[in-house]
Write an enzyme that holds these catalytic residues in place. Structure first.
Site, PDB file in Angstrom:
ATOM      1  CE  LYS A 220      -4.444  -1.665   1.527  1.00  0.00           C
ATOM      2  NZ  LYS A 220      -5.543  -1.616   2.508  1.00  0.00           N
ATOM      3  NE  ARG A 254      -8.287  -8.208   0.888  1.00  0.00           N
ATOM      4  CZ  ARG A 254      -7.999  -7.341  -0.100  1.00  0.00           C
ATOM      5  NH1 ARG A 254      -7.043  -6.448   0.058  1.00  0.00           N
ATOM      6  NH2 ARG A 254      -8.684  -7.390  -1.234  1.00  0.00           N
TER       7      ARG A 254
END
Length: 272
Positions: A220, A254
Site C-alpha cells: 500500500k 491479507r
C-alpha cells in the site's frame, strides 16, 4: 497453539501466528496489477499456502469508481465456480452488495469482506446471520473516488476503534456470532501516513481485543511513503509491516504475496 476460526460448515486452523488471506482481484483496475487474475492466480495462491482466498470484483483503490451489481457478479461468480471445481479452500468475497454475496454464496463462498462494514447495505447482516457466515468489518472514510481528500485525524485510533466497535455491535444485534466477526482498520482508506502508522502500531488494541484483527497492508501507499518504493518494489516493506502487525496482535493478514508471507510467519513463529 493453533489459531482456529469457524466458518458456516467447518472450522479452519493454522499453526502459524496468523491466517493468510490471498488476494485475487477479478478487476481490470486494482492498484497492484499482479493481483489481477482468474483461476491461474487463484490456484497459484492455493499452492503457495493461502488459508483463504479473497476475491473482489469491484476495485476500491483510491480514485476508483464503483461498478454495478451485475458487472460485479459477472466478474466474481464464474471465478468462484472454477475454483470450486478443484478446491475447497475458504473463499472470502470483497463486496458491499447483497446481490453479489447471495450469488457468491450459492457458488460456495464462505466469508463476507465488506469495506463499508455493513453500512452500504445493512441487509447483508441479516443474510450473513441466516447463513452463519463470518464477516469482516472495515473502516473507511468516504468513498474510493474521494476518500484520500480528507485523511487527517485528531486521534485516528480512537475514531477507527469507536467506528469498529459500533459496527460490530450492529453485526451482533443482527444475529452474527461474536466469534465470526473480524475487524479491519482499513489502512489507506481515507487515512494519511500518520493515521496509518498509529493504526498499525496499535492494531491489537482495536475493540479491546474482542474480535480478531485483520491487517491489509500489502504494497500500500503507506509502505511506499516510508520506503520510497513503487508498488512492485514494496514486498520487503510489506513483510516487515505485516510481521510487526502480527506481533502487535493481528491474527489475519491479507496479502498479494502468499509464499513470502508464509515464510516470514514461519520465521516469526520459530524466533518468538
Amino acid at each position: 497453539m493453533n489459531l482456529k476460526f469457524n466458518l458456516a460448515d467447518r472450522e479452519i486452523s493454522t499453526e502459524l501466528p496468523a491466517f493468510i488471506m490471498g488476494i485475487v482481484n477479478a478487476t481490470p483496475d486494482s492498484f497492484y496489477a499482479s493481483s489481477r487474475g482468474g483461476i491461474d492466480r487463484a490456484l497459484q495462491l492455493i499452492d503457495e499456502g493461502a488459508d483463504v482466498l479473497d476475491i473482489g470484483g469491484e476495485s476500491t483503490r483510491p480514485g476508483s469508481s464503483y461498478v454495478s451489481e451485475e458487472e460485479e457478479i459477472g466478474r466474481v461468480v464464474p471465478l468462484i465456480r472454477q475454483i470450486r471445481k478443484t478446491s475447497n479452500i475458504p473463499i472470502s468475497v470483497d463486496t458491499r452488495k447483497l446481490g453479489v454475496m447471495k450469488a457468491a454464496f450459492e457458488e460456495g463462498a464462505d466469508i463476507l469482506n465488506d469495506v463499508s462494514a455493513l453500512l452500504d447495505q445493512p441487509s447483508l447482516a441479516e443474510f450473513c446471520s441466516q447463513k452463519k457466515l463470518p464477516v469482516i468489518l472495515m473502516h473507511k472514510r468516504g468513498i474510493p473516488s474521494t476518500m484520500q481528500n480528507n485523511g487527517g485525524y485528531e486521534d485516528a485510533f480512537m475514531e477507527v476503534d469507536s467506528f469498529l466497535r459500533e459496527r460490530a455491535v450492529f453485526a451482533e444485534s443482527a444475529g452474527i456470532a461474536k466469534e465470526k466477526i473480524i475487524v479491519d482498520p482499513g489502512i489507506g482508506f481515507g487515512k494519511d501516513l500518520e493515521a496509518n502508522i498509529a493504526l498499525i502500531k496499535n492494531c491489537g488494541r482495536l475493540c479491546a481485543g474482542k474480535y480478531p484483527v485483520m491487517m491489509a497492508l500489502s504494497r500500500k501507499t503507506c509502505i511506499g511513503a516510508i520506503t520510497g518504493r513503487k508498488e512492485d518494489e514494496r514486498l520487503w516493506g510489506t513483510l516487515a509491516a505485516d510481521m510487526i502487525a502480527v506481533q502487535k496482535g493481528a491474527s489475519w493478514v491479507r496479502v498479494h504475496d502468499v509464499a513470502a508471507t508464509r515464510d516470514s510467519l514461519l520465521l516469526l513463529k520459530a524466533l518468538s
